[in-house]
Motif scaffolding. Structure first.
Motif, PDB file in Angstrom:
ATOM      1  N   VAL A  35       0.836  -1.204   0.000  1.00 28.23           N
ATOM      2  CA  VAL A  35       0.000   0.000   0.000  1.00 28.23           C
ATOM      3  C   VAL A  35       0.874   1.258   0.000  1.00 28.23           C
ATOM      4  N   LEU A  36       1.922   1.255   0.827  1.00 29.46           N
ATOM      5  CA  LEU A  36       2.825   2.410   0.860  1.00 29.46           C
ATOM      6  C   LEU A  36       3.497   2.630  -0.492  1.00 29.46           C
ATOM      7  N   MET A  37       3.854   1.547  -1.172  1.00 29.15           N
ATOM      8  CA  MET A  37       4.465   1.695  -2.491  1.00 29.15           C
ATOM      9  C   MET A  37       3.471   2.304  -3.480  1.00 29.15           C
ATOM     10  N   LEU A  38       2.208   1.874  -3.411  1.00 25.57           N
ATOM     11  CA  LEU A  38       1.190   2.466  -4.292  1.00 25.57           C
ATOM     12  C   LEU A  38       1.060   3.968  -4.042  1.00 25.57           C
ATOM     13  N   LEU A 105      13.537  -1.274  -5.995  1.00 25.62           N
ATOM     14  CA  LEU A 105      12.949   0.031  -6.285  1.00 25.62           C
ATOM     15  C   LEU A 105      12.882   0.921  -5.052  1.00 25.62           C
ATOM     16  N   ALA A 106      12.638   0.332  -3.898  1.00 26.92           N
ATOM     17  CA  ALA A 106      12.636   1.129  -2.662  1.00 26.92           C
ATOM     18  C   ALA A 106      14.028   1.706  -2.414  1.00 26.92           C
ATOM     19  N   ALA A 107      15.070   0.908  -2.660  1.00 22.79           N
ATOM     20  CA  ALA A 107      16.442   1.405  -2.507  1.00 22.79           C
ATOM     21  C   ALA A 107      16.723   2.517  -3.514  1.00 22.79           C
ATOM     22  N   LEU A 108      16.294   2.323  -4.746  1.00 27.04           N
ATOM     23  CA  LEU A 108      16.473   3.353  -5.769  1.00 27.04           C
ATOM     24  C   LEU A 108      15.690   4.615  -5.402  1.00 27.04           C
ATOM     25  N   GLY A 109      14.492   4.433  -4.862  1.00 33.60           N
ATOM     26  CA  GLY A 109      13.682   5.566  -4.424  1.00 33.60           C
ATOM     27  C   GLY A 109      14.344   6.338  -3.289  1.00 33.60           C
ATOM     28  N   ILE A 110      14.990   5.627  -2.376  1.00 35.10           N
ATOM     29  CA  ILE A 110      15.706   6.289  -1.280  1.00 35.10           C
ATOM     30  C   ILE A 110      16.820   7.168  -1.839  1.00 35.10           C
ATOM     31  N   VAL A 111      17.574   6.641  -2.792  1.00 33.67           N
ATOM     32  CA  VAL A 111      18.651   7.424  -3.404  1.00 33.67           C
ATOM     33  C   VAL A 111      18.073   8.639  -4.140  1.00 33.67           C
ATOM     34  N   TRP A 123       9.351  16.206   2.736  1.00 33.10           N
ATOM     35  CA  TRP A 123       8.780  15.038   2.066  1.00 33.10           C
ATOM     36  C   TRP A 123       9.872  14.039   1.681  1.00 33.10           C
ATOM     37  N   ALA A 124      11.046  14.501   1.330  1.00 31.91           N
ATOM     38  CA  ALA A 124      12.137  13.589   0.991  1.00 31.91           C
ATOM     39  C   ALA A 124      12.497  12.715   2.189  1.00 31.91           C
ATOM     40  N   PHE A 125      12.582  13.306   3.384  1.00 30.15           N
ATOM     41  CA  PHE A 125      12.882  12.516   4.583  1.00 30.15           C
ATOM     42  C   PHE A 125      11.763  11.524   4.884  1.00 30.15           C
ATOM     43  N   ILE A 126      10.520  11.940   4.716  1.00 28.05           N
ATOM     44  CA  ILE A 126       9.387  11.029   4.938  1.00 28.05           C
ATOM     45  C   ILE A 126       9.440   9.878   3.937  1.00 28.05           C
ATOM     46  N   SER A 127       9.702  10.200   2.688  1.00 23.60           N
ATOM     47  CA  SER A 127       9.768   9.175   1.651  1.00 23.60           C
ATOM     48  C   SER A 127      10.940   8.220   1.869  1.00 23.60           C
ATOM     49  N   ILE A 128      12.057   8.735   2.374  1.00 19.53           N
ATOM     50  CA  ILE A 128      13.194   7.872   2.706  1.00 19.53           C
ATOM     51  C   ILE A 128      12.807   6.905   3.820  1.00 19.53           C
ATOM     52  N   ALA A 129      12.104   7.399   4.832  1.00 24.18           N
ATOM     53  CA  ALA A 129      11.649   6.527   5.926  1.00 24.18           C
ATOM     54  C   ALA A 129      10.682   5.468   5.411  1.00 24.18           C
ATOM     55  N   ILE A 130       9.791   5.845   4.507  1.00 20.91           N
ATOM     56  CA  ILE A 130       8.866   4.877   3.908  1.00 20.91           C
ATOM     57  C   ILE A 130       9.652   3.815   3.147  1.00 20.91           C
ATOM     58  N   VAL A 132      12.718   2.790   3.691  1.00 22.95           N
ATOM     59  CA  VAL A 132      13.387   1.905   4.651  1.00 22.95           C
ATOM     60  C   VAL A 132      12.395   0.891   5.218  1.00 22.95           C
ATOM     61  N   PHE A 133      11.190   1.330   5.556  1.00 21.65           N
ATOM     62  CA  PHE A 133      10.178   0.398   6.064  1.00 21.65           C
ATOM     63  C   PHE A 133       9.815  -0.642   5.009  1.00 21.65           C
ATOM     64  N   VAL A 134       9.640  -0.208   3.770  1.00 20.49           N
ATOM     65  CA  VAL A 134       9.285  -1.134   2.686  1.00 20.49           C
ATOM     66  C   VAL A 134      10.367  -2.198   2.534  1.00 20.49           C
ATOM     67  N   ILE A 135      11.633  -1.791   2.562  1.00 18.91           N
ATOM     68  CA  ILE A 135      12.726  -2.760   2.443  1.00 18.91           C
ATOM     69  C   ILE A 135      12.679  -3.742   3.609  1.00 18.91           C
ATOM     70  N   TRP A 136      12.502  -3.238   4.838  1.00 16.03           N
ATOM     71  CA  TRP A 136      12.425  -4.117   6.009  1.00 16.03           C
ATOM     72  C   TRP A 136      11.262  -5.101   5.873  1.00 16.03           C
ATOM     73  N   ALA A 137      10.095  -4.593   5.507  1.00 16.09           N
ATOM     74  CA  ALA A 137       8.912  -5.447   5.439  1.00 16.09           C
ATOM     75  C   ALA A 137       9.063  -6.524   4.371  1.00 16.09           C
ATOM     76  N   LEU A 138       9.591  -6.168   3.222  1.00 17.08           N
ATOM     77  CA  LEU A 138       9.719  -7.152   2.152  1.00 17.08           C
ATOM     78  C   LEU A 138      10.834  -8.152   2.418  1.00 17.08           C
ATOM     79  N   CYS A 139      11.862  -7.748   3.147  1.00 17.50           N
ATOM     80  CA  CYS A 139      12.962  -8.663   3.459  1.00 17.50           C
ATOM     81  C   CYS A 139      12.649  -9.593   4.612  1.00 17.50           C
ATOM     82  N   THR A 140      11.736  -9.227   5.496  1.00 18.33           N
ATOM     83  CA  THR A 140      11.407 -10.078   6.630  1.00 18.33           C
ATOM     84  C   THR A 140      10.233 -10.997   6.370  1.00 18.33           C
TER      85      THR A 140
END
Length: 148
Positions: A35-38, A105-111, A123-130, A132-140
């Motif tokens: 949902v966050l990615m959407l 894509l989340a990593a690319l989005g962070i960069v 908004w850039a800091f908020i999007s970076i935090a999002i 990081v969460f997306v990467i954590w959620a998908l990796c776990t």
């Protein structure tokens, strides 16, 4: 009722892979990551459209080492946003390719958001935090804990 039950007739969630608390967190995290990615992708696409339209929405704050024209940033955010929306939809549908692609894509989005800092710092800091969460959620998330 199928599966293991306790002596009270309730499902036994104490064993791994049988709906325990950890499974709920990882499955829920994956759903939320989709949902966050959407949402993040749609907002990124809108930011890209605003940059391409040469609207006066964005003003650079200070001087920054990583410089692109606002139109170039607009195209980057538009394309990246559309791709992130597609991958977010794939995650919600349970596509096998979507998790690994989502992490990349989340990593690319962070960069991209780091490089976009002078235009929208909050908004850039908020999007970076999002991201990081997306990467954590998908990796776990474990394959056997995916939804029904």
């Amino acid at each position: 009722m199928s599966g293991a039950t306790t002596h009270h007739g309730k499902p036994d969630h104490s064993k791994p892979g049988h709906g325990g608390d950890e499974d709920v967190w990882t499955t829920g995290g994956t759903l939320f990551a989709g949902v966050l990615m959407l949402v993040n992708g749609l907002l990124g696409a809108f930011a890209g459209i605003a940059g391409i339209a040469k609207d006066d929405v964005y003003t650079r704050i200070g001087d920054y080492v990583y410089k692109f024209s606002l139109t170039a940033w607009g195209w980057i955010h538009l394309v990246l946003g559309i791709v992130i929306v597609v991958v977010g939809w794939g995650i919600l549908k349970g596509a096998s390719w979507a998790k690994a692609t989502g992490v990349a894509l989340a990593a690319l989005g962070i960069v991209a958001q780091f490089l976009w800092l002078p235009y929208t710092p909050v908004w850039a800091f908020i999007s970076i935090a999002i991201g990081v969460f997306v990467i954590w959620a998908l990796c776990t998330d474990r394959p056997d804990s995916a939804g029904p």
